[in-house]
Design an enzyme around this catalytic site. Structure first.
Site, PDB file in Angstrom:
ATOM      1  N   GLU A   1     -12.088  -9.739  -4.601  1.00  0.00           N
ATOM      2  CA  GLU A   1     -10.681  -9.767  -4.573  1.00  0.00           C
ATOM      3  C   GLU A   1     -10.129 -10.940  -3.744  1.00  0.00           C
ATOM      4  O   GLU A   1      -9.126 -11.293  -3.293  1.00  0.00           O
ATOM      5  CB  GLU A   1     -10.020  -8.609  -3.817  1.00  0.00           C
ATOM      6  CG  GLU A   1     -10.815  -8.040  -2.485  1.00  0.00           C
ATOM      7  CD  GLU A   1     -10.367  -6.843  -1.641  1.00  0.00           C
ATOM      8  OE1 GLU A   1      -9.236  -6.542  -2.268  1.00  0.00           O
ATOM      9  OE2 GLU A   1     -10.905  -6.469  -0.596  1.00  0.00           O
TER      10      GLU A   1
ATOM     11  N   ASP B   1      -5.307  -7.970  -4.205  1.00  0.00           N
ATOM     12  CA  ASP B   1      -5.621  -9.040  -3.238  1.00  0.00           C
ATOM     13  C   ASP B   1      -5.755 -10.580  -4.093  1.00  0.00           C
ATOM     14  O   ASP B   1      -5.487 -11.475  -3.448  1.00  0.00           O
ATOM     15  CB  ASP B   1      -6.402  -8.713  -2.058  1.00  0.00           C
ATOM     16  CG  ASP B   1      -5.902  -7.741  -1.163  1.00  0.00           C
ATOM     17  OD1 ASP B   1      -4.874  -8.253  -0.753  1.00  0.00           O
ATOM     18  OD2 ASP B   1      -6.514  -6.783  -0.873  1.00  0.00           O
TER      19      ASP B   1
ATOM     20  N   HIS C   1       0.822  -1.275  -0.080  1.00  0.00           N
ATOM     21  CA  HIS C   1      -0.099   0.007   0.070  1.00  0.00           C
ATOM     22  C   HIS C   1       0.832   1.259   0.117  1.00  0.00           C
ATOM     23  O   HIS C   1       0.226   2.376  -0.471  1.00  0.00           O
ATOM     24  CB  HIS C   1      -1.006  -0.143   1.265  1.00  0.00           C
ATOM     25  CG  HIS C   1      -2.008  -0.679   0.796  1.00  0.00           C
ATOM     26  ND1 HIS C   1      -2.413  -2.143   1.515  1.00  0.00           N
ATOM     27  CD2 HIS C   1      -3.248  -0.720   0.070  1.00  0.00           C
ATOM     28  CE1 HIS C   1      -3.358  -2.538   1.087  1.00  0.00           C
ATOM     29  NE2 HIS C   1      -4.100  -2.024   0.096  1.00  0.00           N
TER      30      HIS C   1
ATOM     31  N   CYS D   1     -10.300  -2.186 -10.040  1.00  0.00           N
ATOM     32  CA  CYS D   1      -9.561  -1.055  -9.327  1.00  0.00           C
ATOM     33  C   CYS D   1      -8.330  -1.389  -8.698  1.00  0.00           C
ATOM     34  O   CYS D   1      -7.727  -0.444  -8.120  1.00  0.00           O
ATOM     35  CB  CYS D   1     -10.523  -0.509  -8.303  1.00  0.00           C
ATOM     36  SG  CYS D   1     -10.696  -1.791  -6.925  1.00  0.00           S
TER      37      CYS D   1
HETATM   38  C1  PEP Z   1      -7.193  -4.592  -4.459  1.00  0.00           C
HETATM   39  O1  PEP Z   1      -6.744  -5.555  -3.587  1.00  0.00           O
HETATM   40  O2  PEP Z   1      -6.834  -4.833  -5.689  1.00  0.00           O
HETATM   41  C2  PEP Z   1      -7.458  -3.480  -3.934  1.00  0.00           C
HETATM   42  C3  PEP Z   1      -7.934  -2.432  -4.902  1.00  0.00           C
HETATM   43  O3  PEP Z   1      -7.516  -3.005  -2.588  1.00  0.00           O
HETATM   44  P1  PEP Z   1      -6.144  -2.708  -1.830  1.00  0.00           P
HETATM   45  O4  PEP Z   1      -5.007  -2.643  -2.698  1.00  0.00           O
HETATM   46  O5  PEP Z   1      -6.398  -1.668  -1.140  1.00  0.00           O
HETATM   47  O6  PEP Z   1      -6.100  -3.956  -0.975  1.00  0.00           O
HETATM   48 MG    MG Z   2      -7.447  -5.278  -1.364  1.00  0.00          MG
END
Ligand code: PEP
Ligand code: MG
Length: 538
Positions: A429, A453, A187, A500
């Site tokens: 995810e 994820d 992140h 996303c």
């Molecule tokens: C993902 O897991 O692809 C996602 C968009 O959420 P994050 O990266 O915040 O876990």
């Molecule tokens: Mg995620």
């Protein structure tokens, strides 16, 4: 000149003086009172330091954005010095033997609740300001740096940065960052890309040997870091910086174009954001909406839960800024690398697969309801959609929908305005969600595929684990099949589906997403024009 090679995780060339990020390792959440004299002196010193910070913030903000925007800091200054507020703190210390922290927390609760109960909109909103001032005092008492940068333009260096530390870097002065550890899909790296902040990670121990204040150039695309570069290297990197800026200008021409593929199909190209601070980049990029607001960042780096009022104000601001375009706000996805001490979550052996995200929300309906109420209330001011993370079963979705229905009933009863048509969607995810996407699609209004994820769990590779990254193959056939299956389930049920995760911003994957038929791609704002160009070219 010293050259270090790491992994470029957020493109762009940045240069400045190295500034090592300092964090107070001994930070403790609470402190026992050391006697009224000591605690009073601690409080008074913190109050004076807060006043000095607020004065500086006011001046800086006034110079950068004008007096109107800066006025908030004067309001905070007045609250800090409000006699009733001060008396409440000092009497808790003198008469009840509270520590300075405890006394501030009590005054905070008393005053923010008092404002929150007021009828007048303006006064009600002041509750959030009381909390802001209290948080500032608590941060000072715990010795936390207000800004890790000392206010000078710089490149931040660190062993590693947490996602919330990254999100809170002061964008006015931090030009980029370099870390010894880190991975592309963490992140921290995602936030650098969202913020458009050049970054290189994984530089190893050689980074620690460098000195504070040295001149550094970093290339967030190639992963090269040059300390005290020679004149020829500086000239080459400056030319590269100009080339990239020109490229961005060319792409900006697409800002107001709709992304329509050669076969006539429109794909929405939306932005991922983590905070209000990202909204300018969203406007600059011409996003069709916000496909993912990682709302957990409103919960991190704080000392206590945000109030409904604070959350509502933030969501409303985003909804209003987007002027009728959809804003998908994801509910709290805390846990794993995103930790807030006040949740008091026990340490876990394997936190990515632990008690996190929707699991916490369903187990803590008080926390979840506060967020849902804030989201529904903000929906009266724009087009908000609510999205739930880390779903693995239909029963979770049914539980969530029941809670949402309760919140809506409550708001109707109170005559609080909200949008009755707020869409409810889930992130796909986990492999479980993709495999039962046909069943889940009957229960929700949309899907958004979280490839970050989904890759981690499908391929059993920790997205944070640097040595395991060669196995984190986002083009693995297993992942592509799950994506295709999810899109098919969505369309069969007549709902829309977006992507996303970080893969949405990879131009080499745009053709695949067009082929499987996704309706929306959502990504860091700076990637939007590049992906629009790919869609337009088919
Ligand atoms: C993902 O897991 O692809 C996602 C968009 O959420 P994050 O990266 O915040 O876990
Ligand atoms: Mg995620």
């Amino acid at each position: 000149m010293t050259v270090l090679q790491g992994e470029g995780v957020s493109g762009g060339v940045a240069s400045g003086r190295l500034r090592f990020f300092r964090r107070n390792a001994q930070e403790t959440p609470y402190r026992d009172a050391a006697g009224p004299e000591v605690e009073l002196a601690r409080y008074e010193a913190a109050r004076d330091a807060a006043a000095a910070q607020l004065d500086k913030l006011y001046e800086d903000m006034k110079a950068a954005l004008g007096e109107k925007k800066a006025f908030l800091f004067q309001v905070h200054r007045m609250m800090l010095e409000d006699q009733d507020f001060q008396d409440c703190i000092t009497s808790a210390i003198r008469e009840e033997g509270a520590s300075a922290e405890e006394a501030i927390k009590r005054a905070d609760a008393q005053f923010s609740q008092m404002f929150a109960r007021m009828d007048d909109d303006y006064l009600r909103e002041r509750a959030a300001d009381v909390r802001d001032v209290s948080q500032r005092l608590l941060r000072i008492l715990r010795g936390r740096q207000e800004a890790s940068t000392g206010g000078e333009p710089c490149v931040v260096a660190a062993e590693d940065l947490t996602p919330s530390e990254t999100a809170q870097l002061d964008r006015r002065v931090v030009l980029g960052f370099v870390t010894a550890k880190g991975a592309y899909n963490s992140h921290t790296a995602i936030f650098a890309r969202t913020m458009g902040l050049p970054a290189v990670v994984g530089l190893g121990e050689r980074l620690q040997a460098q000195r504070e204040g040295e001149l550094v150039f970093l290339d967030g695309t190639t992963g090269e870091v040059f300390i005290n570069p020679d004149a020829a290297t500086v000239a080459r990197l400056e030319a590269e910086r100009e080339r990239q800026a020109a490229l961005r200008c060319d792409l900006k021409a697409l800002r107001d174009r709709e992304a329509v593929a050669p076969d006539g199909r429109r794909v929405l190209v939306c932005a991922n954001i983590g905070s209000i601070g990202d909204l300018q980049a969203v406007a600059d990029a011409g996003a069709d909406g916000i496909g993912l607001f990682r709302s957990e960042f409103l919960y991190l780096e704080r000392d206590d839960y945000p109030t409904e009022e604070e959350l509502y104000r933030a969501y409303r601001q985003v909804a209003e800024a987007m002027q009728g375009r959809t804003v998908v706000i994801r509910t709290l996805d805390i846990g794993a690398d995103k930790q807030a001490a006040y949740f008091q979550l026990p340490p876990e052996e394997n936190p990515a697969m632990g008690f996190r995200a929707i699991r916490i929300c369903l187990a803590r309906p008080d926390v979840f309801r506060t967020q849902l109420r804030a989201l529904y209330r903000a929906s009266a001011y724009g087009k908000i959609a609510i999205m739930f993370p880390m779903i693995t079963s239909v029963s979770e979705v049914l539980g969530i929908k029941a809670l949402c229905a309760q919140v809506r009933a409550e708001l109707r009863e109170e005559k609080t305005p909200f949008d009755e048509d707020v869409q409810l969607g889930i992130m796909v995810e986990t492999p479980a969600a993709a495999v039962i996407s046909d069943l889940l699609a009957r229960e929700v209004d949309f899907f958004s595929i979280g490839t970050n994820d989904l890759t981690q769990f499908t391929l059993a590779v920790d997205r944070q684990n640097a040595p395991a990254q060669p196995y984190y193959d986002q083009r693995h056939e297993a992942l592509l099949r799950l994506i295709r299956m999810t899109v098919e389930s969505a369309h069969k049920a007549g709902i829309w589906v977006g992507v996303c995760g970080e893969l949405a911003a990879d131009p080499s994957m745009t053709g695949f997403f067009l082929d499987v038929g996704v309706d929306e791609l959502s990504m860091a704002p700076h990637a939007i024009c590049k992906i629009k160009a790919e869609i337009l070219n088919g």
